[in-house]
Design a protein around this motif. Structure first.
Motif, PDB file in Angstrom:
ATOM      1  N   ALA A  93       0.839  -1.202   0.000  1.00 30.01           N
ATOM      2  CA  ALA A  93       0.000   0.000   0.000  1.00 30.01           C
ATOM      3  C   ALA A  93       0.877   1.256   0.000  1.00 30.01           C
ATOM      4  O   ALA A  93       0.549   2.257  -0.646  1.00 30.01           O
ATOM      5  CB  ALA A  93      -0.927  -0.025   1.207  1.00 30.01           C
ATOM      6  N   GLU A  94       2.004   1.200   0.691  1.00 23.05           N
ATOM      7  CA  GLU A  94       2.932   2.352   0.668  1.00 23.05           C
ATOM      8  C   GLU A  94       3.429   2.604  -0.757  1.00 23.05           C
ATOM      9  O   GLU A  94       3.488   3.747  -1.210  1.00 23.05           O
ATOM     10  CB  GLU A  94       4.140   2.079   1.567  1.00 23.05           C
ATOM     11  CG  GLU A  94       3.911   2.331   3.031  1.00 23.05           C
ATOM     12  CD  GLU A  94       5.216   2.260   3.838  1.00 23.05           C
ATOM     13  OE1 GLU A  94       5.250   2.864   4.913  1.00 23.05           O
ATOM     14  OE2 GLU A  94       6.186   1.598   3.410  1.00 23.05           O
ATOM     15  N   VAL A  95       3.786   1.520  -1.452  1.00 22.73           N
ATOM     16  CA  VAL A  95       4.264   1.677  -2.839  1.00 22.73           C
ATOM     17  C   VAL A  95       3.165   2.310  -3.690  1.00 22.73           C
ATOM     18  O   VAL A  95       3.420   3.228  -4.488  1.00 22.73           O
ATOM     19  CB  VAL A  95       4.703   0.308  -3.422  1.00 22.73           C
ATOM     20  CG1 VAL A  95       4.944   0.397  -4.929  1.00 22.73           C
ATOM     21  CG2 VAL A  95       5.961  -0.187  -2.718  1.00 22.73           C
ATOM     22  N   ALA A  96       1.936   1.838  -3.507  1.00 21.77           N
ATOM     23  CA  ALA A  96       0.818   2.394  -4.286  1.00 21.77           C
ATOM     24  C   ALA A  96       0.674   3.888  -3.989  1.00 21.77           C
ATOM     25  O   ALA A  96       0.463   4.699  -4.907  1.00 21.77           O
ATOM     26  CB  ALA A  96      -0.469   1.648  -3.955  1.00 21.77           C
ATOM     27  N   ASP A  97       0.812   4.267  -2.719  1.00 29.82           N
ATOM     28  CA  ASP A  97       0.690   5.692  -2.374  1.00 29.82           C
ATOM     29  C   ASP A  97       1.812   6.504  -3.029  1.00 29.82           C
ATOM     30  O   ASP A  97       1.583   7.579  -3.586  1.00 29.82           O
ATOM     31  CB  ASP A  97       0.713   5.868  -0.852  1.00 29.82           C
ATOM     32  CG  ASP A  97       0.575   7.344  -0.468  1.00 29.82           C
ATOM     33  OD1 ASP A  97      -0.422   7.960  -0.883  1.00 29.82           O
ATOM     34  OD2 ASP A  97       1.483   7.873   0.205  1.00 29.82           O
ATOM     35  N   ILE A  98       3.033   5.972  -2.984  1.00 31.05           N
ATOM     36  CA  ILE A  98       4.177   6.703  -3.554  1.00 31.05           C
ATOM     37  C   ILE A  98       3.987   6.908  -5.058  1.00 31.05           C
ATOM     38  O   ILE A  98       4.312   7.964  -5.604  1.00 31.05           O
ATOM     39  CB  ILE A  98       5.492   5.926  -3.273  1.00 31.05           C
ATOM     40  CG1 ILE A  98       5.793   5.925  -1.776  1.00 31.05           C
ATOM     41  CG2 ILE A  98       6.671   6.530  -4.049  1.00 31.05           C
ATOM     42  CD1 ILE A  98       6.835   4.882  -1.350  1.00 31.05           C
ATOM     43  N   LEU A  99       3.440   5.895  -5.720  1.00 31.16           N
ATOM     44  CA  LEU A  99       3.314   5.971  -7.186  1.00 31.16           C
ATOM     45  C   LEU A  99       1.996   6.586  -7.640  1.00 31.16           C
ATOM     46  O   LEU A  99       1.789   6.799  -8.838  1.00 31.16           O
ATOM     47  CB  LEU A  99       3.466   4.562  -7.797  1.00 31.16           C
ATOM     48  CG  LEU A  99       4.837   3.896  -7.593  1.00 31.16           C
ATOM     49  CD1 LEU A  99       4.814   2.471  -8.131  1.00 31.16           C
ATOM     50  CD2 LEU A  99       5.958   4.705  -8.263  1.00 31.16           C
ATOM     51  N   SER A 100       1.098   6.853  -6.699  1.00 29.45           N
ATOM     52  CA  SER A 100      -0.224   7.365  -7.092  1.00 29.45           C
ATOM     53  C   SER A 100      -0.152   8.845  -7.450  1.00 29.45           C
ATOM     54  O   SER A 100       0.843   9.526  -7.179  1.00 29.45           O
ATOM     55  CB  SER A 100      -1.229   7.133  -5.963  1.00 29.45           C
ATOM     56  OG  SER A 100      -0.840   7.899  -4.843  1.00 29.45           O
ATOM     57  N   GLN A 101      -1.241   9.330  -8.053  1.00 24.38           N
ATOM     58  CA  GLN A 101      -1.327  10.740  -8.456  1.00 24.38           C
ATOM     59  C   GLN A 101      -1.930  11.557  -7.307  1.00 24.38           C
ATOM     60  O   GLN A 101      -2.653  10.998  -6.478  1.00 24.38           O
ATOM     61  CB  GLN A 101      -2.255  10.885  -9.680  1.00 24.38           C
ATOM     62  CG  GLN A 101      -1.900   9.991 -10.850  1.00 24.38           C
ATOM     63  CD  GLN A 101      -0.508  10.280 -11.384  1.00 24.38           C
ATOM     64  OE1 GLN A 101      -0.106  11.432 -11.471  1.00 24.38           O
ATOM     65  NE2 GLN A 101       0.238   9.223 -11.691  1.00 24.38           N
ATOM     66  N   PRO A 102      -1.701  12.881  -7.314  1.00 33.20           N
ATOM     67  CA  PRO A 102      -2.386  13.697  -6.305  1.00 33.20           C
ATOM     68  C   PRO A 102      -3.908  13.508  -6.466  1.00 33.20           C
ATOM     69  O   PRO A 102      -4.394  13.347  -7.575  1.00 33.20           O
ATOM     70  CB  PRO A 102      -1.992  15.141  -6.676  1.00 33.20           C
ATOM     71  CG  PRO A 102      -0.784  15.009  -7.540  1.00 33.20           C
ATOM     72  CD  PRO A 102      -0.844  13.670  -8.212  1.00 33.20           C
ATOM     73  N   GLY A 103      -4.606  13.464  -5.364  1.00 32.20           N
ATOM     74  CA  GLY A 103      -6.066  13.290  -5.446  1.00 32.20           C
ATOM     75  C   GLY A 103      -6.492  11.831  -5.317  1.00 32.20           C
ATOM     76  O   GLY A 103      -7.679  11.552  -5.169  1.00 32.20           O
ATOM     77  N   GLN A 104      -5.546  10.897  -5.364  1.00 28.79           N
ATOM     78  CA  GLN A 104      -5.897   9.489  -5.144  1.00 28.79           C
ATOM     79  C   GLN A 104      -5.619   9.121  -3.690  1.00 28.79           C
ATOM     80  O   GLN A 104      -4.670   9.643  -3.100  1.00 28.79           O
ATOM     81  CB  GLN A 104      -5.060   8.576  -6.046  1.00 28.79           C
ATOM     82  CG  GLN A 104      -5.419   8.675  -7.528  1.00 28.79           C
ATOM     83  CD  GLN A 104      -4.583   7.717  -8.362  1.00 28.79           C
ATOM     84  OE1 GLN A 104      -3.366   7.787  -8.347  1.00 28.79           O
ATOM     85  NE2 GLN A 104      -5.243   6.835  -9.091  1.00 28.79           N
TER      86      GLN A 104
END
Ligand code: 13P
Ligand code: SF4
Length: 365
Positions: A80-91
């Protein structure tokens, strides 16, 4: 307090069928605003609700590409941390149970890795001579460490390519936190065992002499996955005595001895692909997490394939198992009500450096 009570009530009162129906209804209500990512080790009652399933590499690529407002991660904390790091602002990235960690990831932390780096600096110049490589099963601050020291992240499916990249940068590698993935990958690349040393993070200088450090091509952090250490070479021997035509496949987090005795070694996706595409009637012994092996057994039995679990005792990843359908429902119904619960957020300064190491990995993959 009120929210906690309602979760407990839901857990006690909802039967499986009701829970399943309500998850489907919540997903429908959220539509394209939601994507559920599910790792292969998730239990079946959760896994069936994943929009996208995969190994760590595929899920990190999907997280980087998704434009959904909510990314609900059915996996463990580092994913989940990786997903947050790679996600776009607003996600927003949501982990349905915050206690879903990874015991292997917990075997290294920033203080210990920085200490190792400083101790190595008494023998050589790490920033000139060592590429730090962290397995994706690690906390975000360790990915950030790699990002800021010319290093990179790897998963079990790209570890070889990542080590090739790492040696093209610098002559040595410090590999953490999984000793076994590091050794199995380096050996498959032709690095002999006597050019590998193990860094015992509980001892000064990792328990090594300056001469051992100077001679090493790869320095392996003394970390391991307790689930994959359950598999033993004797289990393979006994199975092959009984079924000489059977084939053995293991995850590279298993020990060197188990991987050497296996016909195939690879990530969870590789294991699924290999067995799914195998000859009808074939027999397999599999050294990875139980929920995945059970699912493979079910999906392949119509082709008369038999899929066996390597350990005689029931061992599964208890942290992956933390995500239960009721917990998933709770997270989804809160989203329907406009409330984000269990959001995973990596601090911005850490995320910037960690993203550098992750983007290097995605480019090399
Ligand atoms: P994969 O990347 O092969 O899915 O492995 C993740 C994991 O945690 C294995 O224990
Ligand atoms: Fe971590 Fe091992 Fe569970 Fe994989 S199986 S998530 S490495 S504890």
């Amino acid at each position: 307090m009120v929210a906690k009570v309602s979760v407990i009530q839901q857990k006690i009162q909802l039967n499986d069928a009701e829970c399943d129906l309500r998850i489907r209804a919540a997903k429908k209500a959220l539509g394209d605003r939601l994507v559920i990512l599910g790792h292969h080790y998730q239990r079946e009652e959760v896994f069936r609700h994943a929009d996208i399933s995969g190994d760590s590499l595929k899920l990190s690529q999907q997280a980087a590409q998704s434009d959904a407002e909510y990314i609900v991660f059915c996996g463990v904390h580092f994913m989940a941390e990786v997903a947050d790091i790679l996600s776009q602002p607003g996600q927003a990235v949501i982990l349905p149970d915050l206690a879903a960690g990874c015991s292997l990831a917990d075997m290294a932390n920033l203080a210990k890795v920085e200490r190792a780096w400083n101790e190595l600096a008494t023998v050589l110049d790490p920033d000139e001579q060592i590429t730090p490589v962290t397995y994706i099963n690690s906390a975000a601050d360790l990915k950030a460490f790699c990002g800021s020291h010319g290093g990179i992240v790897c998963t079990s499916s790209n570890a070889r390519k990542i080590l090739d990249w790492s040696y093209a940068q610098r002559e040595k590698v410090l590999f953490f936190p999984d000793e076994h993935l590091g050794r199995n990958t380096a050996f498959a690349m032709g690095i002999p065992l006597d050019e590998m040393v193990v860094w015992d993070f509980n001892q000064p200088m990792g328990g090594l002499t300056p001469a051992q450090i100077e001679a090493a091509k790869i320095i392996l952090w003394k970390g391991f996955c307790s689930v994959h250490q359950m598999f033993q070479p004797a289990q393979i021997d006994r199975f092959l005595e009984k079924y000489p035509d059977a084939q053995v496949i293991a995850h590279p987090e298993a020990s060197f001895e188990v991987c050497q005795k296996s016909h195939y070694v690879g990530s969870t996706s590789f294991i699924i692909k290999t067995i799914t595409e195998a000859e009808p009637g074939s027999r397999w012994l599999v050294g990875t997490e139980l929920n995945l092996v059970k699912r493979l057994h079910e999906s392949c039995k119509h082709q008369d394939k038999s899929v066996h679990f390597m350990s005689p005792t029931i061992c599964m990843c208890s942290t992956m198992f933390r995500i239960d359908p009721r917990q998933l429902l709770w997270a989804l119904e809160n989203l329907v009500a406009g409330k984000i619960v269990n959001r995973i957020r990596v601090p911005e300064d850490e995320a910037i450096q960690a993203k550098i190491a992750l983007e290097r990995m995605l480019a090399v993959s």
